[in-house]
Write a protein that holds these residues in place. Sequence first.
Motif, PDB file in Angstrom:
ATOM      1  N   HIS A   1       0.848  -1.197   0.000  1.00 54.31           N
ATOM      2  CA  HIS A   1       0.000   0.000   0.000  1.00 54.31           C
ATOM      3  C   HIS A   1       0.883   1.247   0.000  1.00 54.31           C
ATOM      4  O   HIS A   1       1.936   1.265   0.634  1.00 54.31           O
ATOM      5  CB  HIS A   1      -0.859  -0.030   1.274  1.00 54.31           C
ATOM      6  CG  HIS A   1      -1.861   1.075   1.376  1.00 54.31           C
ATOM      7  ND1 HIS A   1      -2.750   1.398   0.363  1.00 54.31           N
ATOM      8  CD2 HIS A   1      -2.128   1.952   2.379  1.00 54.31           C
ATOM      9  CE1 HIS A   1      -3.517   2.398   0.755  1.00 54.31           C
ATOM     10  NE2 HIS A   1      -3.150   2.762   1.970  1.00 54.31           N
TER      11      HIS A   1
ATOM     12  N   THR B   1      -1.736  -0.852  -4.292  1.00 60.88           N
ATOM     13  CA  THR B   1      -2.919   0.021  -4.305  1.00 60.88           C
ATOM     14  C   THR B   1      -2.564   1.390  -4.877  1.00 60.88           C
ATOM     15  O   THR B   1      -1.439   1.875  -4.723  1.00 60.88           O
ATOM     16  CB  THR B   1      -3.418   0.241  -2.871  1.00 60.88           C
ATOM     17  OG1 THR B   1      -2.314   0.754  -2.117  1.00 60.88           O
ATOM     18  CG2 THR B   1      -3.923  -1.040  -2.258  1.00 60.88           C
TER      19      THR B   1
ATOM     20  N   ASP C   1      -8.043   1.558  -4.659  1.00 60.59           N
ATOM     21  CA  ASP C   1      -8.107   1.275  -3.218  1.00 60.59           C
ATOM     22  C   ASP C   1      -9.332   0.436  -2.844  1.00 60.59           C
ATOM     23  O   ASP C   1      -9.278  -0.418  -1.968  1.00 60.59           O
ATOM     24  CB  ASP C   1      -8.095   2.589  -2.426  1.00 60.59           C
ATOM     25  CG  ASP C   1      -6.833   3.383  -2.716  1.00 60.59           C
ATOM     26  OD1 ASP C   1      -5.746   2.784  -2.717  1.00 60.59           O
ATOM     27  OD2 ASP C   1      -6.929   4.596  -2.974  1.00 60.59           O
TER      28      ASP C   1
ATOM     29  N   SER D   1      -3.638   4.277  -3.782  1.00 60.32           N
ATOM     30  CA  SER D   1      -3.410   5.184  -2.646  1.00 60.32           C
ATOM     31  C   SER D   1      -3.816   6.626  -2.951  1.00 60.32           C
ATOM     32  O   SER D   1      -2.976   7.537  -3.012  1.00 60.32           O
ATOM     33  CB  SER D   1      -1.952   5.148  -2.157  1.00 60.32           C
ATOM     34  OG  SER D   1      -1.547   3.831  -1.945  1.00 60.32           O
TER      35      SER D   1
ATOM     36  N   LEU E   1      -6.598  -2.596   4.622  1.00 61.43           N
ATOM     37  CA  LEU E   1      -5.862  -3.775   4.138  1.00 61.43           C
ATOM     38  C   LEU E   1      -5.767  -4.810   5.264  1.00 61.43           C
ATOM     39  O   LEU E   1      -5.923  -6.005   5.034  1.00 61.43           O
ATOM     40  CB  LEU E   1      -4.434  -3.395   3.715  1.00 61.43           C
ATOM     41  CG  LEU E   1      -4.168  -3.110   2.234  1.00 61.43           C
ATOM     42  CD1 LEU E   1      -4.708  -1.746   1.854  1.00 61.43           C
ATOM     43  CD2 LEU E   1      -2.678  -3.161   1.938  1.00 61.43           C
TER      44      LEU E   1
ATOM     45  N   VAL F   1      -9.318  -3.574  -2.747  1.00 59.91           N
ATOM     46  CA  VAL F   1      -8.477  -4.322  -1.796  1.00 59.91           C
ATOM     47  C   VAL F   1      -9.151  -5.601  -1.304  1.00 59.91           C
ATOM     48  O   VAL F   1      -8.563  -6.675  -1.325  1.00 59.91           O
ATOM     49  CB  VAL F   1      -8.085  -3.415  -0.600  1.00 59.91           C
ATOM     50  CG1 VAL F   1      -7.635  -4.237   0.600  1.00 59.91           C
ATOM     51  CG2 VAL F   1      -6.977  -2.460  -1.007  1.00 59.91           C
TER      52      VAL F   1
END
Length: 309
Positions: free
Chosen positions: A126, A151, A178, A153, A213, A181
């Motif tokens: 991440h 990800t 994101d 982010s 996560l 996830v």
Amino acid sequence: MSDNIADTALAIKEMRIRGAGRIACAGVVALKEFADGYVGTGFDKFLQDLERSKKVLLDSRPTAVSLWNGLHACTKNISKADSVEEARQLISDGAKNFVEMSSKATEAIAKIGARGIQSGDIIMTHCNSSVALGVIKEAHRQGKDIKVYATESRPWRQGIITVNELADTGIDTTLIIDSAVRSVMNNVDKVFVGADTISSNGSVINKIGTSQLALAADEARVKFNVCSETYKFSPLTMFGDMVTIEERGYDEVVKTGEVNSSVKIFNPVFDSTPAKYIDAIITELGIISPGSVYDIMVRQLGDSIFDSR
Ligand code: RUB
């Protein structure tokens, strides 16, 4: 205040320097340059200017304790100095030691963490953590056949830096948004993320979404690893201090005029992952459980524990 302190603080605030480790190293180098270039001779005035400079740096990004610990490491012996010259030497030595220690810690974590990655592993990461990526890249360097999901982010999209960095080293890399996830976690074997701050109770403060996560990993029974130098452990939390979660501007989330002016935008940029969702913290001292953070802080700080206050 010297230009280099203001310039470094601005670069950190504007995210031109980012990531907890890099922020800390940039801060200590700026403090060393401030001391090296100090022209006044009055020691009391020097100490006042030093404190002001530290505050300007610390205010630039409040969440990462790495910066606080770095500046503290450079100045903790300052009471032993009697002159600007002596203080300058102490700060200079402290800064050099800190930057060297930081780089060695990152290398050690890469080696230790890579042992926990097997050929065939599918990894999720991440944001953009140099320490977590160090572990993943080391595993690849050792010839392990791995795949990585990274990800995006939002809102700064540091995931773009991550995927380019991984792909440049030849790692099979997939970018996800994101909100993907939880569904992607079912295909993942291990998560590796970085940390901005680790509390004495073992909770980890990292980029917003990290706790998401962790929850998804917990549900899917995927091992959740945090890669962190021990200078990201926060001694202040031993005394009950809360970690400040930085909130940034609305313009990072929407363009001006894009939403009705009555809409409020809330943009916290870090979150806290409780210790119970963390399987391992990979440090330069070895792999520890979140429950051991307090003991390591006590051991490392020794008698100086109350100076950290
Ligand atoms: C970066 C981030 C990273 C940690 C650790 O956030 O959350 O995971 O800072 O980084 P931002 P590193 O982009 O807002 O600084 O492992 O490089 O120290």
